[in-house]
Design an enzyme around this catalytic site. Sequence first.
Site, PDB file in Angstrom:
ATOM      1  N   ARG A 196       1.144  -4.827  -5.170  1.00  0.00           N
ATOM      2  CA  ARG A 196       1.201  -6.149  -4.218  1.00  0.00           C
ATOM      3  C   ARG A 196       1.470  -7.205  -5.130  1.00  0.00           C
ATOM      4  NH1 ARG A 196      -0.601  -4.329   0.856  1.00  0.00           N
ATOM      5  NH2 ARG A 196      -2.267  -2.703   0.826  1.00  0.00           N
TER       6      ARG A 196
ATOM      7  N   ASP B  21      -0.209   2.243   8.610  1.00  0.00           N
ATOM      8  CA  ASP B  21      -0.491   1.312   9.625  1.00  0.00           C
ATOM      9  C   ASP B  21       0.233   1.542  10.955  1.00  0.00           C
ATOM     10  OD1 ASP B  21      -2.655   0.794   8.016  1.00  0.00           O
ATOM     11  OD2 ASP B  21      -1.969  -1.458   7.849  1.00  0.00           O
TER      12      ASP B  21
ATOM     13  N   ARG C 240      -6.182  -2.829   9.177  1.00  0.00           N
ATOM     14  CA  ARG C 240      -6.503  -4.303   9.485  1.00  0.00           C
ATOM     15  C   ARG C 240      -6.448  -5.117  10.481  1.00  0.00           C
ATOM     16  NH1 ARG C 240      -4.257  -6.056   3.550  1.00  0.00           N
ATOM     17  NH2 ARG C 240      -2.374  -4.562   4.584  1.00  0.00           N
TER      18      ARG C 240
ATOM     19  N   ASP D 125       2.330  -0.361  11.656  1.00  0.00           N
ATOM     20  CA  ASP D 125       2.209  -1.804  12.474  1.00  0.00           C
ATOM     21  C   ASP D 125       3.458  -2.781  12.308  1.00  0.00           C
ATOM     22  OD1 ASP D 125       2.111  -2.180   9.837  1.00  0.00           O
ATOM     23  OD2 ASP D 125       0.462  -3.434   9.620  1.00  0.00           O
TER      24      ASP D 125
ATOM     25  N   ASP E  47       4.838  -4.878   6.096  1.00  0.00           N
ATOM     26  CA  ASP E  47       5.143  -5.991   6.433  1.00  0.00           C
ATOM     27  C   ASP E  47       5.351  -7.105   5.372  1.00  0.00           C
ATOM     28  OD1 ASP E  47       4.796  -7.672   9.202  1.00  0.00           O
ATOM     29  OD2 ASP E  47       3.137  -8.600   7.820  1.00  0.00           O
TER      30      ASP E  47
ATOM     31  N   THR F 172       4.514   2.560   5.629  1.00  0.00           N
ATOM     32  CA  THR F 172       2.849   2.296   5.618  1.00  0.00           C
ATOM     33  C   THR F 172       2.158   3.143   6.563  1.00  0.00           C
ATOM     34  OG1 THR F 172       1.446   0.592   6.356  1.00  0.00           O
ATOM     35  CG2 THR F 172       3.718   0.531   7.101  1.00  0.00           C
TER      36      THR F 172
ATOM     37  N   GLY G  12       0.786  -1.120  -0.129  1.00  0.00           N
ATOM     38  CA  GLY G  12      -0.226   0.072   0.106  1.00  0.00           C
ATOM     39  C   GLY G  12       0.804   1.189  -0.068  1.00  0.00           C
TER      40      GLY G  12
END
Length: 328
Positions: A76, A132, A176, A134, A107, A130, A15
């Site tokens: 992706r 996120d 997510r 994460d 990730d 990203t 992303g």
Amino acid sequence: MSEKISKIGVLTSGGDAPGMNAAIRAVVRSCSYHGIECSGIFRGYEGLIDGDFEALNARSVKNIINRGGTFLKSARSAAFRTTEGRQRAYDNLKAQNIDALVVIGGDGTFTGAAVFNDEHNFPVVGIPGTIDNDITGTDYTIGYDTALNTVVEAIDKIRDTANSHNRLFLVEVMGRDAGDIALNAGIGAGAEEILIPEEEMGRDRLVDSLKRSKKSGKTSSIIVVAEGDKIGKNIFELAEYIEENLEGYEVKVTVLGHIQRGGSPSCYDRVLASRLGVGAIDALRDGKRNIMVGIEHSKIVFVPFKDAIKGTNQINKELIRVADITSV
Ligand code: F6P
């Protein structure tokens, strides 16, 4: 002593995130500064497999520090999950005389990079990009700060209309598996409740809490829901449940979606991207391989891919407490 790096390839994958362009710029200019050739690879691992390369120099990356998205484009890649795909990628890198790869992504990007390195013993360094946030081993990922500001700005606007109509809004934000965007933007925007995948609140507790707030005099409410939260089947079903069990509010849903991935990067993201880009080339020149460049307590750190993708990023409990206290 490690082999000399004369030419590198750089790509963005997964992303997109605001600040990726600033990171590419820093990588390219760092190469130029150190006399290293640099090749841009388009569409992430897809372009690596298809041989979609273009030579970049310091001037190729002018006027992009302020631009969202990634001018190298992103993807992706399913093909890179196969041994044949990775073999083609390796052959293309060798044919181009590229000695090392800088991958900017999250990730999935680092998982692919680690497998590629294991298989072909090819030097790869990662930069966390990203929205996120994460990734383990870095306090912040590129794009996260900008996304937070986008979310807060959107919720401020929703608050105006929520307040004018005495409505309850459920606002879905990205993430997510990670609640970082929801939790921080929720606190920043003064949300009443914040629902994140890491903490199971339960629908009844949520409704009870909303009833208490209503009784205490609140006339409108904003609930921030992370995309990955498991409280209901989906946000629309949750909205119906709340409307059925809570009197006096009309419930509305806003899904912010991909608006969170776009826009001009914040100053924080531009500086972070610049530092990580320079750090990636420093790492390669220093003989480091198979690592991510991160930032911890404002210092550049180097983290093995296997630790960065461990998925042990913990939600900050202190923030949950702050959200609870400030929303009474
Ligand atoms: O990983 C970044 C992210 O924006 C997630 O927050 C979101 O769940 C996902 O990507 C969406 O992916 P796509 O743009 O491929 O639909």
